[in-house]
Design a protein around this motif. Structure first.
Motif, short mmCIF file in Angstrom:
data_model
loop_
_atom_site.label_atom_id
_atom_site.label_comp_id
_atom_site.label_asym_id
_atom_site.label_seq_id
_atom_site.Cartn_x
_atom_site.Cartn_y
_atom_site.Cartn_z
N LYS A 44 0.83 -1.21 0.00
CA LYS A 44 0.00 0.00 0.00
C LYS A 44 0.86 1.26 0.00
CE LYS A 44 -3.91 -2.15 2.32
NZ LYS A 44 -4.64 -2.30 3.58
N THR A 48 0.98 4.09 -2.91
CA THR A 48 0.74 5.50 -2.61
C THR A 48 1.88 6.37 -3.13
OG1 THR A 48 -0.51 4.92 -0.62
CG2 THR A 48 0.36 7.17 -0.74
N HIS A 52 1.07 9.03 -6.06
CA HIS A 52 0.96 10.41 -5.61
C HIS A 52 2.29 11.17 -5.56
CE1 HIS A 52 -3.24 9.78 -4.65
NE2 HIS A 52 -2.91 8.68 -3.98
#
Length: 169
Positions: A44, A48, A52
């Motif tokens: 995860k 991310t 991002h």
């Protein structure tokens, strides 16, 4: 080697005095294991960062590559100095002492460089300089008669290595 191992063992034992039990920051999912929960959270986090913060993902890739170069440098340098240049143990240890002292100076000057250029640009400049220095070494140090050039190169390598190490932490 014995001194190094002895000190490491002593400090390892002392560290248990300061390591106190603490509560878990999150629970392991029902039916899962600590290992699967760790890899799930790691996945995860990677997703991310990739979605991002793409610049950070490339920065992480560069850190992996720089660390692999840094880790293999010592082996290659010692082999080069022993087999190709025919340097004595005293000369090699002197080169590495110079390297380590220069690395301290590089680590101490990193904050000034990073304030002036930023961490990423400092890492780029250091990496490019490292590559250029290795090419110059290949042209300058062509045999045992040029082995004395390894001492000033050790200063440069040490400084650059010291500039990279805190940047990669």
């Amino acid at each position: 080697q014995i001194w190094s191992t002895s000190f490491a063992f002593i400090f390892f034992l002392i560290s248990f005095r300061y390591m106190k039990p603490r509560s878990a920051l999150s629970d392991v999912p029902r039916g899962g294991s600590l290992l699967s929960a760790s890899f799930s959270k790691l996945g995860k986090t990677i997703k991310t960062i990739k979605n991002h913060y793409p610049a950070l993902s490339w920065f992480c890739v560069s850190l992996v590559l720089i660390e692999s170069v840094g880790g293999s440098f010592y082996t290659v340098a010692i082999t080069y100095m022993v087999d190709f240049l025919g340097m004595s143990t005293h000369e090699i240890s002197s080169c590495f002492l110079i390297f380590l002292l220069s690395a301290i100076i590089g680590a101490k000057t990193l904050p000034m460089l990073s304030r002036r250029f930023g961490l990423l640009l400092t890492l780029k400049i250091t990496s490019a300089t490292w590559m250029i220095l290795n090419v110059i070494t290949a042209f300058v140090v062509r045999g045992p008669e040029q082995s004395s050039f390894m001492f000033p190169f050790s200063v440069c390598w040490g400084y650059l290595s010291g500039s990279v190490m805190p940047n990669t932490r």
